[in-house]
Scaffold this active site. Structure first.
Site, short mmCIF file in Angstrom:
data_model
loop_
_atom_site.label_atom_id
_atom_site.label_comp_id
_atom_site.label_asym_id
_atom_site.label_seq_id
_atom_site.Cartn_x
_atom_site.Cartn_y
_atom_site.Cartn_z
N HIS A 121 0.81 -1.23 0.00
CA HIS A 121 0.00 0.00 0.00
C HIS A 121 0.84 1.27 0.00
O HIS A 121 0.32 2.35 -0.25
CB HIS A 121 -0.93 0.03 1.23
CG HIS A 121 -1.96 -1.05 1.25
ND1 HIS A 121 -2.83 -1.27 0.20
CD2 HIS A 121 -2.25 -1.99 2.19
CE1 HIS A 121 -3.61 -2.30 0.50
NE2 HIS A 121 -3.28 -2.76 1.68
N ASP A 158 -2.68 -10.83 -2.41
CA ASP A 158 -3.22 -10.31 -1.15
C ASP A 158 -4.67 -9.89 -1.39
O ASP A 158 -5.04 -9.48 -2.49
CB ASP A 158 -2.38 -9.10 -0.73
CG ASP A 158 -2.72 -8.59 0.65
OD1 ASP A 158 -1.99 -8.92 1.60
OD2 ASP A 158 -3.73 -7.86 0.78
N HIS A 160 -6.19 -7.38 -0.42
CA HIS A 160 -6.31 -5.95 -0.67
C HIS A 160 -5.57 -5.58 -1.95
O HIS A 160 -4.57 -6.20 -2.30
CB HIS A 160 -5.70 -5.16 0.50
CG HIS A 160 -6.33 -5.45 1.83
ND1 HIS A 160 -5.84 -6.41 2.68
CD2 HIS A 160 -7.43 -4.93 2.41
CE1 HIS A 160 -6.61 -6.45 3.77
NE2 HIS A 160 -7.59 -5.57 3.63
N ASP A 241 -4.50 -12.99 3.33
CA ASP A 241 -5.72 -12.50 3.97
C ASP A 241 -6.98 -12.75 3.14
O ASP A 241 -8.06 -12.32 3.53
CB ASP A 241 -5.59 -11.03 4.39
CG ASP A 241 -4.87 -10.19 3.36
OD1 ASP A 241 -4.61 -10.69 2.24
OD2 ASP A 241 -4.56 -9.02 3.68
ZN LIG Z 1 -3.97 -7.38 2.72
#
Ligand SMILES: [Zn+2]
Length: 303
Positions: A121, A158, A160, A241
């Site tokens: 991120h 991931d 996200h 995740d």
């Molecule tokens: Zn994540």
């Protein structure tokens, strides 16, 4: 297969109720030691300023490396800087650089980096979403600059979207970024129409998506794009995740799904990149799922 890590990664202290906690890394290392009695655990070096400045602005380096907080200070609602964070961030990024050196020097074909804080991120100038430096981006930039590679794929499973990785490379045709991620979910980027200069592939998945649709999305939409790009190096943002037990998201994957995808990536790396593949830990917040998925991922990488 070598696993790069560093004890300093445990000293990034996010506080008692934070999902991205040191116990994650303890769990990963313990699980790997148990599953692989001969685990080739190697000390990661610290990244240099020059390596970080390939993808980050001086201002972010100053924030992370020179704040020297005496306690925990919030950078945003999710992201914390603690007294040990600067060192943790340096070793997390340095692990990727060392792993790229290893595979690009032809010493070994694959490597894994068991590090935290995660990275995908973090943008050029903003630490966010638990991430301080963008570890995988630093690794990719090292491969371009140090080894003159012309095609590097960054594969991000991931749950996200790796908004930082995408933002850093969306104008860089030598880097392909491919991600499946839950949407809606933090950071709410990664729409299919975000294509960069044709080098970005985003496959958003609805909450509740399970193994069948996940594997279909990769088999039909993402793996063929990697095959067509023919990368000279495959980098993996390995977040676990998307597992059904994860408390931060609502996908329904099993450890075997990560093993399957890893085997597919190994095939592509073998086909195009002389086997060169470097995987770096990103998210994964249920400790039991994290243990199981990391072991499954490493078994697939080691085979
Ligand atoms: Zn994540």
């Amino acid at each position: 297969m070598p696993v790069f890590s560093h004890a300093a990664c445990l000293d990034h202290d996010t506080g008692p109720d934070h999902a991205e906690r040191p116990q994650r890394l303890v769990a990963v290392i313990e699980a790997l030691r148990a599953a692989f009695p001969d685990l080739d655990l190697r000390q990661a070096p610290a990244a240099t300023r020059g390596q970080l400045l390939r993808v980050h602005d001086e201002t972010l380096l100053q924030t992370v490396l020179e704040s020297q907080p005496t306690g925990r200070i919030p950078l945003d609602a999710d992201t914390v800087l603690s007294p040990g964070s600067a060192q943790a961030a340096l070793y997390a990024a340095g692990a990727g650089v060392a792993a790229v050196d290893l595979v690009c020097n032809g010493e070994l074909r694959r490597a894994f980096c068991a590090v935290r804080p995660p990275g995908h991120h973090a943008t050029a100038d903003i630490a966010m979403g638990f991430c301080l430096f963008n570890n995988i981006a630093v690794a990719a930039a090292h491969a371009l600059e140090r080894y003159g590679l012309m095609r590097v794929s960054i594969v991000d499973f991931d749950v996200h979207h790796g908004n930082g990785t995408q933002a850093i490379f969306e104008q860089e045709p030598r880097v392909q970024y491919l991600s499946s991620h839950q949407l809606p979910l933090f950071p709410d980027t990664g729409l299919r129409r975000e294509r960069g200069v044709g080098n970005i592939v985003n496959i958003p998945l609805a909450p509740g998506t399970g193994s069948t649709r996940f594997c279909e999305a990769w088999r039909e939409r993402i793996l063929p794009e990697i095959d067509a790009f023919a990368p000279q190096l495959v980098l993996v943002s390995a977040g676990f995740d998307a597992h059904r037990l994860d408390p931060l998201a609502q996908l329904e994957l099993e450890a075997e799904d990560f093993a399957w995808l890893t085997r597919e990536l190994v095939v592509l790396a073998d086909r195009h990149a002389e086997g060169r593949l470097v995987s770096m830990l990103e998210g994964g917040y249920d400790l039991q799922a994290l243990r199981e998925c990391t072991v499954a991922h490493l078994q697939a990488l080691a085979s």
